[in-house]
Design a protein around this motif. Structure first.
Motif, PDB file in Angstrom:
ATOM      1  N   ARG A  81       0.867  -1.135  -0.088  1.00 44.34           N
ATOM      2  CA  ARG A  81       0.093  -0.095   0.115  1.00 44.34           C
ATOM      3  C   ARG A  81       0.891   1.146   0.070  1.00 44.34           C
ATOM      4  N   THR A  82       2.106   1.348   0.574  1.00 45.37           N
ATOM      5  CA  THR A  82       2.978   2.196   0.669  1.00 45.37           C
ATOM      6  C   THR A  82       3.396   2.596  -0.706  1.00 45.37           C
ATOM      7  N   VAL A  83       3.758   1.593  -1.361  1.00 46.34           N
ATOM      8  CA  VAL A  83       4.440   1.865  -2.570  1.00 46.34           C
ATOM      9  C   VAL A  83       3.280   2.249  -3.635  1.00 46.34           C
ATOM     10  N   ASP A  87       3.676   5.634  -5.705  1.00 51.21           N
ATOM     11  CA  ASP A  87       3.208   5.838  -6.926  1.00 51.21           C
ATOM     12  C   ASP A  87       2.389   7.175  -7.453  1.00 51.21           C
ATOM     13  N   ALA A  88       1.453   7.026  -6.634  1.00 53.80           N
ATOM     14  CA  ALA A  88       0.327   8.027  -6.866  1.00 53.80           C
ATOM     15  C   ALA A  88       0.854   9.709  -6.507  1.00 53.80           C
ATOM     16  N   MET A  89       1.753   9.549  -5.583  1.00 51.45           N
ATOM     17  CA  MET A  89       2.082  11.099  -5.265  1.00 51.45           C
ATOM     18  C   MET A  89       3.366  11.502  -6.329  1.00 51.45           C
ATOM     19  N   ILE A  90       4.004  10.565  -6.746  1.00 49.72           N
ATOM     20  CA  ILE A  90       5.344  11.004  -7.523  1.00 49.72           C
ATOM     21  C   ILE A  90       5.177  11.601  -8.558  1.00 49.72           C
ATOM     22  N   SER A  91       4.136  11.547  -9.442  1.00 48.09           N
ATOM     23  CA  SER A  91       3.757  12.448 -10.496  1.00 48.09           C
ATOM     24  C   SER A  91       3.241  13.978 -10.179  1.00 48.09           C
ATOM     25  N   GLY A  92       2.867  14.003  -8.863  1.00 48.04           N
ATOM     26  CA  GLY A  92       2.497  15.303  -8.388  1.00 48.04           C
ATOM     27  C   GLY A  92       3.874  16.116  -7.988  1.00 48.04           C
ATOM     28  N   TYR A  93       4.702  15.226  -7.263  1.00 52.96           N
ATOM     29  CA  TYR A  93       5.881  15.878  -6.862  1.00 52.96           C
ATOM     30  C   TYR A  93       6.748  16.389  -8.162  1.00 52.96           C
ATOM     31  N   VAL A  94       6.836  15.801  -9.041  1.00 56.25           N
ATOM     32  CA  VAL A  94       7.441  15.947 -10.460  1.00 56.25           C
ATOM     33  C   VAL A  94       6.905  17.213 -11.049  1.00 56.25           C
TER      34      VAL A  94
END
Length: 132
Positions: A81-83, A87-94
């Protein structure tokens, strides 16, 4: 500043696109939360291998400790669940121009549960999917 970073990124990373580097670290809550942590995860919901005499002197990198941690209910599911969350957060961070984040995984002493989970998370995020 963000526009300049985006433009430089376009010039030098045109073939790859922007990437986010995730640093995964373990720590002990009894020593304090790392100041540079962007995300803090608490493994104290899992039984502590410290109380098993034959595991006390080992760390989460030792196969016996990792097996103890991941044989406990909820440990493997937590990593999965953490991964998915990351994964859902990474595009927002970018999109926000972030290039580095620090994921801090903690337990009481920072030697058993947090190390085992941090190692597994780092492997999963690197694409080295492990067996359940």
């Amino acid at each position: 500043m963000h526009q300049l970073a985006a433009k430089v990124g376009q010039i030098f990373d045109a073939d790859r696109g922007p990437r986010l580097r995730v640093a995964v670290m373990s720590f002990g809550f009894k020593y304090g939360i790392p100041l540079d942590a962007d995300i803090v995860l608490d493994m104290r919901f899992l039984p502590n291998p410290f109380w098993i005499p034959e595991l006390r002197g080992k760390t989460g990198r030792d196969p016996e400790v990792a097996a103890f941690v991941f044989d406990r209910l909820g440990a493997a599911e937590f990593v999965t669940r953490t991964v998915a969350m990351l994964d859902a957060m990474i595009s927002g961070y970018v999109r926000e121009g972030r290039r580095y984040i620090t994921l801090a995984v903690g337990c009481t002493g920072g030697k058993h549960r947090s190390v085992a989970v941090a190692e597994r998370l780092a492997a999963e995020l690197a694409g080295e999917r492990s067996a359940p």
